[in-house]
Design a protein around this motif. Structure first.
Motif, mmCIF file in Angstrom:
data_model
loop_
_atom_site.group_PDB
_atom_site.id
_atom_site.type_symbol
_atom_site.label_atom_id
_atom_site.label_comp_id
_atom_site.label_asym_id
_atom_site.label_seq_id
_atom_site.Cartn_x
_atom_site.Cartn_y
_atom_site.Cartn_z
ATOM 1 N N ALA B 12 0.840 -1.212 0.000
ATOM 2 C CA ALA B 12 0.000 0.000 0.000
ATOM 3 C C ALA B 12 0.871 1.256 0.000
ATOM 4 O O ALA B 12 1.798 1.359 -0.798
ATOM 5 N N ALA B 13 0.603 2.196 0.904
ATOM 6 C CA ALA B 13 1.337 3.466 0.895
ATOM 7 C C ALA B 13 2.846 3.245 1.052
ATOM 8 O O ALA B 13 3.649 3.956 0.442
ATOM 9 N N LEU B 14 3.229 2.247 1.830
ATOM 10 C CA LEU B 14 4.664 1.998 2.004
ATOM 11 C C LEU B 14 5.300 1.455 0.729
ATOM 12 O O LEU B 14 6.431 1.787 0.392
ATOM 13 N N ARG B 15 4.566 0.626 0.011
ATOM 14 C CA ARG B 15 5.076 0.113 -1.259
ATOM 15 C C ARG B 15 5.338 1.259 -2.234
ATOM 16 O O ARG B 15 6.344 1.272 -2.953
ATOM 17 N N GLU B 16 4.437 2.232 -2.229
ATOM 18 C CA GLU B 16 4.618 3.351 -3.150
ATOM 19 C C GLU B 16 5.847 4.180 -2.803
ATOM 20 O O GLU B 16 6.439 4.802 -3.677
ATOM 21 N N ARG B 17 6.221 4.208 -1.525
ATOM 22 C CA ARG B 17 7.400 4.985 -1.124
ATOM 23 C C ARG B 17 8.692 4.178 -1.217
ATOM 24 O O ARG B 17 9.743 4.718 -1.549
ATOM 25 N N LEU B 18 8.620 2.888 -0.915
ATOM 26 C CA LEU B 18 9.856 2.109 -0.725
ATOM 27 C C LEU B 18 10.020 0.956 -1.712
ATOM 28 O O LEU B 18 11.012 0.237 -1.653
ATOM 29 N N GLY B 19 9.036 0.775 -2.585
ATOM 30 C CA GLY B 19 9.122 -0.345 -3.526
ATOM 31 C C GLY B 19 8.494 -1.607 -2.957
ATOM 32 O O GLY B 19 8.147 -1.675 -1.783
ATOM 33 N N GLU B 20 8.372 -2.610 -3.828
ATOM 34 C CA GLU B 20 7.685 -3.832 -3.394
ATOM 35 C C GLU B 20 8.490 -4.655 -2.411
ATOM 36 O O GLU B 20 7.944 -5.247 -1.500
ATOM 37 N N ARG B 21 9.812 -4.732 -2.674
ATOM 38 C CA ARG B 21 10.601 -5.556 -1.755
ATOM 39 C C ARG B 21 12.062 -5.146 -1.788
ATOM 40 O O ARG B 21 12.525 -4.529 -2.743
ATOM 41 N N THR B 22 12.761 -5.518 -0.727
ATOM 42 C CA THR B 22 14.183 -5.216 -0.643
ATOM 43 C C THR B 22 14.852 -6.298 0.194
ATOM 44 O O THR B 22 14.193 -6.969 0.998
ATOM 45 N N MET B 23 16.147 -6.498 0.008
ATOM 46 C CA MET B 23 16.900 -7.412 0.869
ATOM 47 C C MET B 23 17.792 -6.565 1.771
ATOM 48 O O MET B 23 18.420 -5.611 1.305
ATOM 49 N N ARG B 24 17.864 -6.914 3.024
ATOM 50 C CA ARG B 24 18.712 -6.181 3.959
ATOM 51 C C ARG B 24 19.579 -7.144 4.757
ATOM 52 O O ARG B 24 19.099 -8.220 5.140
ATOM 53 N N ALA B 25 20.794 -6.722 4.988
ATOM 54 C CA ALA B 25 21.659 -7.462 5.904
ATOM 55 C C ALA B 25 21.604 -6.752 7.254
ATOM 56 O O ALA B 25 21.847 -5.547 7.317
ATOM 57 N N VAL B 26 21.241 -7.490 8.295
ATOM 58 C CA VAL B 26 21.141 -6.873 9.628
ATOM 59 C C VAL B 26 21.923 -7.716 10.627
ATOM 60 O O VAL B 26 22.066 -8.932 10.444
ATOM 61 N N PRO B 27 22.459 -7.077 11.676
ATOM 62 C CA PRO B 27 23.173 -7.854 12.709
ATOM 63 C C PRO B 27 22.204 -8.787 13.434
ATOM 64 O O PRO B 27 21.023 -8.480 13.575
#
Lengths: 152, 82, 152, 82
Positions: B12-27
């Motif tokens: 929804a609104a977050l997809r429009e701002r940040l894209g459908e998906r992303t991969m992140r490396a986190v500790p």
């Protein structure tokens, strides 16, 4: 029957899905977005779902309703994509031995669907569009959405 | 300190701002709340929005500690049902 | 739509009859007699109506519901004659701006129909038949049936 | 003392016992309760049954006093609605 559908919803089909020889009562709820919301004229609607999670949550709600009331069958369908104003976006059907249960469960299921099932509505107006819910502040309603506390 | 690869989907609104998906490396030990703070910092105004979290298609609280292989969904409060 | 019908009821048609561009919610109730009543196996049902009075009372109930809640449209149909077990005998549909009203009015209308609208059911069993209601004693429930006290 | 001609219709179990309709001449001032007592006396056990009254398709109480031209319906408690 639990479906997320990009096609127009057929309430009669959803009703037929809960037919049961032991059911004395069937309640069907159909929800439609109206032309005017909070004074603004809606020209188009758009729904988006986290589809797999939405289906999982619908099934969980149905199971919770069946634990809570004596029901025969439950069906829930929600439309996604562009929905013309005046066409149903959600249909819920419940069959039960008696009407008490059918009415209570039908009402409970649509209330919970609106709180829990991951579907979002975007209302398009002349000159703009808004995702409903995205602007609302406040903490999550824990009782409603977190699984461990649900279905009591 | 080891890191985890986490897949994040937005709706929804977050997809429009940040894209459908992303991969992140986190500790290791990172919570969803911390992951979201990092993601929200990438676009103005996001950290003020109310969000919900799901992991493997179940709602989880912001204090959830991420594990290897988690698929995370982050989205606004829901608004379906007409 | 208010009908007493000797033909099988079509719930989808009743639902369509309450469609309204200002309605955000439609609730449809379908009532079906079950195979077993109080432990006796029902093989056939028969309904009889005081037809004109039944239609008048249905319309009065709909009008009372509209005074009580903000509704758009109401439809009520009841079947008469022989009804095979498992087929609907009554369908009630209500449309309203919001689901609160649609659920409350739907539930109220079926409750009042069962108290007020002059229709009788005869259950046929193997080796006998009984008119339901005819054996029940006790005084009439005044609040329910007498016009002067109704619809508050 | 003048009499009134009253048409009476029966439904359901009462119809099976008393027929679909009958015409009765009753004295002025007769109530529905009195009319029903007279009719019920014609078949054994009827007066113990619970009945409802309607005149011109409206429910009325047993104390209703009959008027010229009244069309009366007498029937058992209703049982429609599945």
């Amino acid at each position: 029957m639990f479906q997320i559908s990009a096609e127009p919803l057929d309430a009669a089909r959803v009703m037929a899905a809960v037919r049961d020889p032991a059911a004395g009562a069937v309640v069907v709820f159909t929800g439609t977005t109206r032309r005017t919301n909070a004074g603004r004229r809606v020209v188009k609607l758009e729904y988006e779902a986290h589809e797999r999670m939405a289906l999982t949550e619908m099934r969980r709600l149905a199971a919770a309703a069946k634990r809570r009331w004596r029901l025969r069958k439950v069906a829930m369908v929600h439309r996604i994509g562009v929905v013309p104003v005046g066409e149903p976006s959600v249909v819920i059907a419940v069959s039960a031995g008696h009407r008490d249960e059918a009415f209570l469960a039908g009402r409970w299921l649509i209330d919970r669907l609106k709180e829990i099932v991951p579907i979002w509505k975007k209302e398009h107006y002349r000159g703009g569009a808004v995702w409903i819910g995205a602007q609302q502040g406040g903490p999550p309603r824990r009782r409603a959405i977190y699984p461990a506390r649900r279905g009591r | 300190m080891k890191t985890l690869q986490i897949e994040v989907c937005f709706f929804a609104a977050l997809r429009e701002r940040l894209g459908e998906r992303t991969m992140r490396a986190v500790p290791r030990g990172t919570t969803l709340a911390a992951l979201w703070r990092a993601l929200a910092a990438e676009a103005p105004g996001l950290e003020r929005l109310p969000v919900r979290f799901a992991v493997r298609e179940r709602y989880v609280e912001p204090s959830y500690v991420l594990r290897a292989g988690d698929s995370v969904a982050i989205f606004p409060p829901v608004s379906g049902g007409a």
